[in-house]
Design an enzyme around this catalytic site. Structure first.
Site, PDB file in Angstrom:
ATOM      1  N   TYR A 104      15.590  30.871   8.105  1.00 14.94           N
ATOM      2  CA  TYR A 104      14.398  31.614   8.531  1.00 14.94           C
ATOM      3  C   TYR A 104      14.354  31.793  10.037  1.00 14.94           C
ATOM      4  CZ  TYR A 104      12.160  31.066   3.934  1.00 14.94           C
ATOM      5  OH  TYR A 104      11.837  31.115   2.603  1.00 14.94           O
TER       6      TYR A 104
ATOM      7  N   LYS B 283       0.843  -1.205   0.000  1.00 19.22           N
ATOM      8  CA  LYS B 283       0.000   0.000   0.000  1.00 19.22           C
ATOM      9  C   LYS B 283       0.878   1.256   0.000  1.00 19.22           C
ATOM     10  CE  LYS B 283      -0.355  -0.323   5.048  1.00 19.22           C
ATOM     11  NZ  LYS B 283      -1.226  -0.745   6.174  1.00 19.22           N
TER      12      LYS B 283
ATOM     13  N   MET C  68      11.642  24.757   2.953  1.00 21.17           N
ATOM     14  CA  MET C  68      10.928  23.898   2.006  1.00 21.17           C
ATOM     15  C   MET C  68      11.879  23.071   1.140  1.00 21.17           C
ATOM     16  SD  MET C  68       8.166  24.909  -0.953  1.00 21.17           S
ATOM     17  CE  MET C  68       7.046  25.744   0.164  1.00 21.17           C
TER      18      MET C  68
ATOM     19  N   ARG D  32     -10.957  -0.248  14.276  1.00 21.99           N
ATOM     20  CA  ARG D  32     -10.596   0.538  13.107  1.00 21.99           C
ATOM     21  C   ARG D  32     -11.398   0.019  11.922  1.00 21.99           C
ATOM     22  NH1 ARG D  32      -4.469   1.025  10.721  1.00 21.99           N
ATOM     23  NH2 ARG D  32      -4.978  -1.089  10.071  1.00 21.99           N
TER      24      ARG D  32
HETATM   25  C1  LIG Z   1      -0.437  -1.768   6.863  1.00 16.06           C
HETATM   26  C2  LIG Z   1      -1.041  -3.068   7.214  1.00 16.06           C
HETATM   27  C3  LIG Z   1      -0.242  -4.228   7.279  1.00 16.06           C
HETATM   28  C4  LIG Z   1       1.273  -4.187   7.220  1.00 16.06           C
HETATM   29  O1  LIG Z   1       1.709  -3.683   8.467  1.00 16.06           O
HETATM   30  P1  LIG Z   1       3.259  -3.507   8.843  1.00 16.06           P
HETATM   31  O2  LIG Z   1       3.236  -3.075  10.261  1.00 16.06           O
HETATM   32  O3  LIG Z   1       3.761  -2.444   7.933  1.00 16.06           O
HETATM   33  O4  LIG Z   1       3.932  -4.802   8.620  1.00 16.06           O
HETATM   34  C5  LIG Z   1      -0.868  -5.447   7.462  1.00 16.06           C
HETATM   35  N1  LIG Z   1      -2.219  -5.515   7.622  1.00 16.06           N
HETATM   36  C6  LIG Z   1      -3.008  -4.418   7.610  1.00 16.06           C
HETATM   37  C7  LIG Z   1      -4.470  -4.565   7.806  1.00 16.06           C
HETATM   38  C8  LIG Z   1      -2.443  -3.160   7.417  1.00 16.06           C
HETATM   39  O5  LIG Z   1      -3.231  -2.077   7.421  1.00 16.06           O
END
Ligand SMILES: *Cc1c(COP(=O)(O)O)cnc(C)c1O
Length: 349
Positions: free
Chosen positions: A244, A35, A292, A130
């Site tokens: 700055y 992701k 920046m 969640r």
């Molecule tokens: C992001 C995520 C993972 C991976 O988690 P890490 O801590 O980066 O290994 C696995 N399962 C779910 C549901 C996640 O949101």
């Protein structure tokens, strides 16, 4: 070249996947979470390197992210979607052959009505509050779901990076209660859960951060190196200031290197007057505010005038930088900016 250079070691990425895969039994499959553009490192290159290492199942957060992964991997590998089946996702899920992790009865209904027979998994909430179905919700639809042969029952641990946290055992017990004797493949653990040991592995693990070299996987090989070019050198006399707001004022003659890189490149303002960069083995403190595009760095103590300084490298890993910036490695990686010249390396160079 005036932009920073970000080097991403695809062999280290592959080695981290294999190391995490080797931590669970041969009957446990190891997926790869890609992701957020593979935690900021570039999902096309990362997904291909992980597939070459042996990964056959991938996860993204939202259906839109599935496109680049499918394009990189071709038709074979399975791509799961943590956010499930949202309104408007149906065509993407169908056309890209994504497997949504359904999070609610609403999503379940949408999926079965829109794409009957299309594979899906179920995400269960074991206490993180969640995503996922809560125990009562799951109990209400469990028989309907099991009749449809789901691909996976999964949940996610809230405190897996703290092995002694009692939440781990509570969530493990809740997951057993909700999934024992279903006969469906199960997954509970991301990187942290893999490290908690075999009780947490079930049929499939889902590491993300550990692949990319971050904690809590302490044995990870570093994947990222970030070098920033020096654009200009300034020699200050006592009383002159840098950057700055004049937040750094020299107390003595000071040589300042201005490097290319700033908060627009994911280098937090929290590093102002606080973080360090490295010239080979020598730390060089940040002087004044991170702006920046630029950062002032103290190079008074160096024997030579540096051409580049290293922000992430052998002496300061992603998590060291995260600590200096008051955050976590995940945030450092995913905020790495788009301006860097990215170089994908095979092996340490
Ligand atoms: C992001 C995520 C993972 C991976 O988690 P890490 O801590 O980066 O290994 C696995 N399962 C779910 C549901 C996640 O949101």
């Amino acid at each position: 070249m005036s932009t920073g250079r970000l080097t991403i070691d695809l062999d280290a990425l592959a080695a981290n996947w294999r190391a995490l895969d080797a931590m669970s039994g041969a009957q446990v499959q190891t997926a790869a979470v890609v992701k957020a553009d593979a935690y900021g490192l570039g999902v096309g290159k990362a997904a291909r390197a992980l597939a070459a290492a042996g990964a056959r199942r991938f996860f993204v957060a939202v259906a839109e992210e599935g496109w680049a992964v499918r394009e990189a991997l071709g038709p074979g590998p399975e791509i799961g979607v943590f956010s499930g089946h949202m309104a408007g996702d149906t065509d993407m899920i169908h056309d890209l052959h994504l497997v949504p992790m359904l999070n609610s009865i609403e999503q379940l209904t949408r999926h079965i009505e829109a794409l009957p027979g299309h594979p899906f998994g179920i995400q269960l909430d074991t206490g993180m509050n969640r995503l996922g179905m809560e125990p009562a919700e799951w109990a209400a639809v469990r028989d309907v779901v099991l009749a449809q042969a789901p691909r996976l029952l999964m949940s996610h641990l809230a405190c897996a990076d703290e092995p002694e946290h009692e939440m781990n055992r509570q969530q493990l017990a809740a997951f057993h209660e909700m999934t024992d004797e279903t006969g469906v493949p199960r997954s509970l653990s991301a990187t942290g859960g893999i490290l908690l040991g075999p009780d947490y592995h079930f049929d499939l693990t889902r590491p993300g951060i550990g692949l990319y070299g971050g904690l809590p996987f302490e044995a990870a090989q570093p994947v990222v190196e970030l070098d920033l070019p020096v654009i200009q050198i300034r020699d200050l006399v006592a009383g002159e200031s840098v950057g700055y707001g004049n937040t750094f004022v020299a107390e003595r003659a000071t040589r300042v290197a201005t490097v290319s890189g700033g908060y627009a490149d994911g280098l937090s303002r929290h590093l102002s007057n606080h973080g360090v960069l490295f010239h080979a083995d020598t730390p060089c403190p940040i002087l004044g505010r991170v702006s920046m595009d630029l950062i002032g760095v103290d190079v008074t103590h160096l024997d030579e005038t540096p051409k580049t300084l290293t922000m992430i490298g052998p002496h300061q890993g992603v998590d060291d930088l995260a600590e200096a910036a008051g955050t976590i490695g995940y945030e450092i990686l995913t905020q790495l900016g788009t301006r860097y010249a990215r170089r994908y390396a095979r092996g340490r160079s």
